[in-house]
Design an enzyme around this catalytic site. Structure first.
Site, PDB file in Angstrom:
ATOM      1  N   LYS A  22       0.842  -1.213   0.000  1.00  0.00           N
ATOM      2  CA  LYS A  22       0.000   0.000   0.000  1.00  0.00           C
ATOM      3  C   LYS A  22       0.872   1.255   0.000  1.00  0.00           C
ATOM      4  CE  LYS A  22      -1.598   1.641   4.080  1.00  0.00           C
ATOM      5  NZ  LYS A  22      -1.395   3.046   4.440  1.00  0.00           N
ATOM      6  N   ASN A  23       1.838   1.307   0.923  1.00  0.00           N
ATOM      7  CA  ASN A  23       2.587   2.557   1.079  1.00  0.00           C
ATOM      8  C   ASN A  23       3.560   2.812  -0.065  1.00  0.00           C
ATOM      9  OD1 ASN A  23       1.168   3.070   3.351  1.00  0.00           O
ATOM     10  ND2 ASN A  23       2.788   2.541   4.802  1.00  0.00           N
ATOM     11  N   ARG A  98      -4.589  10.408   4.269  1.00  0.00           N
ATOM     12  CA  ARG A  98      -3.510  11.400   4.410  1.00  0.00           C
ATOM     13  C   ARG A  98      -2.563  11.365   3.219  1.00  0.00           C
ATOM     14  NH1 ARG A  98      -2.179  14.148   8.462  1.00  0.00           N
ATOM     15  NH2 ARG A  98      -0.074  14.085   7.646  1.00  0.00           N
ATOM     16  N   ARG A 127       0.393  14.949  12.507  1.00  0.00           N
ATOM     17  CA  ARG A 127       1.076  14.536  11.272  1.00  0.00           C
ATOM     18  C   ARG A 127       1.340  15.807  10.452  1.00  0.00           C
ATOM     19  NH1 ARG A 127      -0.739   9.171   9.552  1.00  0.00           N
ATOM     20  NH2 ARG A 127       0.958   9.287   8.046  1.00  0.00           N
ATOM     21  N   ASP A 328       5.154   0.893  11.881  1.00  0.00           N
ATOM     22  CA  ASP A 328       3.918   0.251  11.417  1.00  0.00           C
ATOM     23  C   ASP A 328       3.801  -1.209  11.873  1.00  0.00           C
ATOM     24  OD1 ASP A 328       3.234   2.611  10.238  1.00  0.00           O
ATOM     25  OD2 ASP A 328       3.777   2.028   8.203  1.00  0.00           O
ATOM     26  N   ARG A 420      -8.199  -0.329   5.327  1.00  0.00           N
ATOM     27  CA  ARG A 420      -7.352   0.652   4.625  1.00  0.00           C
ATOM     28  C   ARG A 420      -6.012   0.029   4.228  1.00  0.00           C
ATOM     29  NH1 ARG A 420      -5.818   4.739   8.148  1.00  0.00           N
ATOM     30  NH2 ARG A 420      -4.395   5.068   6.425  1.00  0.00           N
TER      31      ARG A 420
END
Ligand code: EPZ
Length: 444
Positions: A22-23, A98, A127, A328, A420
């Site tokens: 995902k990231n 975000r 953040r 994470d 997510r």
């Protein structure tokens, strides 16, 4: 709203293929804004965040189509820029994710103007995006805030392209991953040679640099704190660029196997990106053994077998920027350490308030004392099932792991947080023998 109902205590056994990251995928998708040509990404995971990024790119003039996976073929996401005029990323989409901030650098560099809603705070703490803005300003961007939006143009109100510069991206908690992605992407189209110091070294940044190189960019040093980018006038597209496997999903399934005293095989495992996590797991007593690789192609990631002893050793964990232990995976390793034989200490150095899972783990019988950015976890013999609440993506993953090990029934509500970042986690865990169901909480 969906809830997970888990009847714990079953060892996980079987095989899982790790999905695309995902990231990594989010900034790769945003790179479509840097070109007029089609870009195809392979293995973008189907998650709430990547769907929201697709919605955002569509609003910014990119056609997005998806070819689902067939047989052994990975899914493909086709990104085809058709209208370069939109420059505003609206709040209704950016507030859902975000990572919407990822469009700022590419859109500014290519379209010479960008208006992106300032992302708000979230459950894991403040953040800020000051480092993103500092980096882009160093490249000559003119930036101000207007009605909650970041409004940016290239120099002289958008008449000139961005200008190369010496950029420093260090902040109070180290570098910034998405800030590095923004500045790196923008610098590919800046005039001259940009040097980014205190750049994030995360593997997702290396994945972005690899894609940008495939699109014609001149980048060296990615994966180290000093990245050098020689700007060019135009980038091409790229065909079938494979997204790296998700190291956080991979680490989560290792710990799921470990906490249930199971035996699981994980394919497409990003072994080299998880050194710090595997170091701590080895200390705890978990074995992660690579299998002999028969396919020598460079894009082939190894298969590993995870084995865990019944008795887990306590250890110390400090989250740090890569190559340190990833924040994470902090909630997941905390869940694991609640069952270790002694006292463990976890210190969070990236997001010092990322501890919302502690109160929920206490409801399941864990013994944890939080002192500022650290938590002391005193191992207990067993966890007991309880109703708990998911507060953010990785905290939810930690609670799922605790629920898999706990005696009795755990219900975790608000699993939209989990969706997510994990593709159909309950189905993956069911395939490994877990007793986990997704139910609409109206039916509970
Ligand atoms: C990325 O967020 C990840 N998100 C996060 O994963 C991850 O936790 C984080 O990196 C750290 O590894 C995505 O990739 C989409 P940062 P990012 O900017 O880039 C401070 C998940 O669960 N900071 O590297 O937004 C910040 O407060 C998510 O998948 C500034 O001070 O994080 C933090 O202390 C959650 N100023 C530290 O830097 C800034 O301008 C690192 O944050 C930016 C950040």
């Amino acid at each position: 709203m969906d809830t997970f109902v888990i009847n714990g205590g079953r060892p996980l056994r079987g095989n899982v293929r790790i999905n695309g990251s995902k990231n990594a995928a989010l900034p790769l998708m945003a790179a479509a804004l840097l070109t007029d040509h089609p870009l195809t990404l392979e293995g973008v995971p189907d998650l709430a965040d990547t769907r929201n990024m697709s919605r955002l790119l569509k609003r910014l003039g990119i056609d997005v189509t998806h070819t689902p996976p067939e047989d052994q073929q990975p899914s493909q996401l086709h990104l085809n820029p058709h209208d370069p005029t939109p420059t505003a990323a609206p709040y209704d989409i950016v507030r859902t994710m975000r990572a919407g901030i990822c469009v700022l650098g590419p859109m500014l560099a290519k379209r010479r103007a960008a208006r992106v809603s300032m992302p708000g705070g979230c459950a894991i703490g403040d953040r800020p995006v000051d480092l993103h803005l500092r980096g882009l300003r160093a490249l000559g961007a003119e930036i101000h805030l207007e009605a909650g939006d970041i409004v940016a143009t290239t120099p002289r109100g958008g008449q000139d392209p961005l200008q190369a510069a010496h950029v420093f991206l260090g902040g109070p908690n180290g570098s910034t991953v998405l800030g590095t992605a923004n500045v790196l992407s923008a610098a590919t189209l800046a005039k001259g040679t940009t040097i980014i110091e205190a750049a994030a070294c995360e593997p997702e940044i290396v994945d972005l640099a690899n894609l940008l190189r495939a699109m014609g960019a001149n980048i060296t040093g990615d994966g180290s704190p000093c990245i050098i980018v020689e700007g060019i006038d135009e980038l091409t597209g790229a065909d079938a660029y494979p997204v790296m496997p998700d190291r956080i999903e991979a680490g989560t399934y290792v710990m799921a196997a470990a906490i249930t005293n199971g035996e699981v095989t994980l394919n497409n495992f990003p072994l080299d990106s998880l050194t710090a996590a595997l170091d701590r797991l080895t200390h705890i007593g978990v074995t992660v053994e690579p299998e002999t690789n028969t396919d020598a192609s460079p894009t082939n990631y190894p298969t590993v077998r995870v084995l865990s002893p019944r008795r887990l050793n306590p250890t110390q964990v400090t989250t740090q920027p890569h190559p340190g232990f990833p924040t994470d995976l902090q909630a997941q390793i905390m869940a694991l350490l609640t069952l270790a034989d002694g006292n463990a200490i976890i210190t969070e150095k990236i997001f010092p308030d990322r501890f919302l899972h502690v109160a929920e783990l206490l409801r399941m019988g864990a013994n944890i004392t939080r002192v500022g950015p650290s938590a002391m976890v005193t191992g207990t013999r067993e966890l007991v099932g309880a109703p708990v609440m998911a507060s953010d993506l990785r905290a939810s993953a930690g609670l799922v792991l605790a629920g898999l090990a706990a005696q009795g029934t755990t219900t975790i509500n608000r699993v939209y947080h989990l969706d997510r970042g994990y593709h159909k986690m309950e189905r993956t865990l069911q395939s490994l023998g877990a007793d986990i169901q997704r139910v609409d909480d109206k039916n509970l």
